[in-house]
Motif scaffolding. Sequence first.
Motif, short mmCIF file in Angstrom:
data_model
loop_
_atom_site.label_atom_id
_atom_site.label_comp_id
_atom_site.label_asym_id
_atom_site.label_seq_id
_atom_site.Cartn_x
_atom_site.Cartn_y
_atom_site.Cartn_z
N GLY A 127 -43.65 53.87 84.13
CA GLY A 127 -44.94 52.94 84.44
C GLY A 127 -45.65 52.71 83.27
N GLN A 167 -35.32 51.61 89.91
CA GLN A 167 -36.02 52.76 89.16
C GLN A 167 -37.11 52.09 88.26
N THR A 212 -40.25 51.35 87.15
CA THR A 212 -41.75 51.50 87.32
C THR A 212 -42.82 50.52 86.72
#
Lengths: 387, 292
Positions: A56, B286, B288
């Motif tokens: 992220g 997967q 993110t």
Amino acid sequence: MKAEKNAVLTGAHFIDGDHAACEGAIAAGCKFVAGYPITPSTEVIERIALRFPLVGGVFIQMEDEIASSIAIQGAVWAGKKAMTVTSGPGFSLMMEHIGYAAITETPCVFINVQRSGPSTGLPTLPAQADMMQARWGSHGDYEVIAIVPNSPQECFDLTIRAFNLAEEYRVPVLVMMDECVGHMTEKVVIPEADQIDIVERKFTKKPPGEYKMFETNESMVPEMIKVGDGYRMHLTGLTHDERGYPAMSPKVQQKMLRRLVDKILLNEEKIRHIEEDEVEGADIVVISYGITSRVVLPAIKKAREDGLKVGHIRLLTVWPFPEAYIRDLAKRVSAFVVPELNLGQIVHEVERCAAGHAVTRLVPHAGGAVHEPVDIYDAIKGVLEHA
Amino acid sequence: MHEQQTATAEVPEVKNPVESLLRMDRMPHIWCPGCGIGTTVNCFARALEQSKVDLDKTAIVSGIGCTGRVAGYLNLDSFHTTHGRAIPFATGLKLANPDLKIVVYSGDGDLFAIGGNHFIHAARRNVDMTVICVNNLIYGMTGGQVAPTTPVTAKGTTYPYGSYDPPFNLPFLADSSGAVYVARWTVYHVHHVTKAIKEAILHRGFSFVEIISPCPTLYSRRNRLGDGLDQMKFYQENSEIRHGANTKDVDIDFQKKIIVGKFVERERKTYRQLMNEHLTSVFGEQYTKYEG
């Protein structure tokens, strides 16, 4: 606050210092990296680019180091933890934005994997010659924190510490690696996420209207906000008052600058990070940091075998300089020996703090390799003879 | 660059129609009489109101210089950054929080001399932001030096015998670098300016609005062009609206015709769209995504 579980590569790894620093940043909660390729630091951003899509984060390869060093500050004000990574020539280009981060109190991390200079110098070979630049490189008075790892394990550990200190003091923190530490491969143990302490940003609880950008209490560090939360903040690199508004007066300058400097200097003991070895009772103390702190070990061992009382101090945090500590120690020892991969930088700080109480001897090296331990040994042996 | 003193004074009694968007506690502003920057701010404020964007999610980023002071007067999340670096700061802001509407508001020297490299790269990437350039053809804050926009033969203190340094054609630079919206107006064209800013803000991607503006104190005075009003008359008489003009043809020569209009309006995927689509195609679930 503990590290994010899915971001931490718990386990024992065999990786180099550049990769370990990358993992340290990710473990510390870094979600934004802007960088520009430069030897010998490039492996840090390469690994960031590989890892970020899965944790992220956003990596962007900017058009130069100037852009990288200000893009991270935009990301910080959007609420993220951010860093950039570079080496000598890029570090020179980033200087203005270290000043911008200092005056705007933007918490961010700069990694400098030092190589020999000046200019393009020896791009693939080590030096520790940016240590004074780290402290003084941007114009004007300001303080930063600079930390110096000597192994891949410490590249991991101290990069986390860098992010934590940046948040605690709202200051740019510089991780001053060097080519050797960056490129050496060793065992790096990454703990469980819940074993890693993370300092979160201190966002204000005050509503818009009551909050002032640079209002502080005893801690001297103002609370933060982020863009988009309705505060309608203003941030400027001009001298500013508590509201963050430009205020062109010596009085405001004095107040602002004094706090920027004091929040670091008055907390030096808290920030201090030193390793001592047989310092008590020593006649001669070797003061080292970074890769040089490993090269000194055989020299110290040999000198001790000769019967000399040699202590060793390793500086893991070089800025703020542990002034009070060295002043105090100088009264109890005869000499300091300071080997560094430059022609004399931190030795000036040691000499200043020794203030004539102890002899201070530099063991210089122009860079491109590490010292021969024998040169350090000779300096230890000779320091009192020539005093 | 050298910064000049900021004056402070009592809040004026007369209500400005866009007062809610201004930091009235910072008035009066530093701009000279006859300067066009204030007019562009008025247009910008109206454009923001008309565009109905969430003002709490709108950030303005300026560099250094006269126009660099705009950020400080607007009641938005606002950043007065370093000289030339508003665009990379804004890039970090936008990528770190994609929900934000980002406007970079700066001058020609800041954006196209010291900051020129960042402009072309942000346009190439198509980072979703609007860049407003107040182009007064000169360095104002430092006292009237030649800029990379100063027309050849015009005088500045660093080219006292007239400039022979060829200037940029800003719409052409923006167009060829990949901007998805490119317009040029003068401060005489207040309605067009307002409309162009509104369109640029609402157009996804890297949009660019150039506003030609007088600098009576430095550019006009040194070149004996009269005061601010004389410059407005000049814009009125010498501007030619040519929507869709080939940006190659819109160079500005000294005191010659100024081609204005909306030159470019096209669609390209933004940097963030490209990033998300590509990384999703590589990693699937997967991947993110970066949370705003």
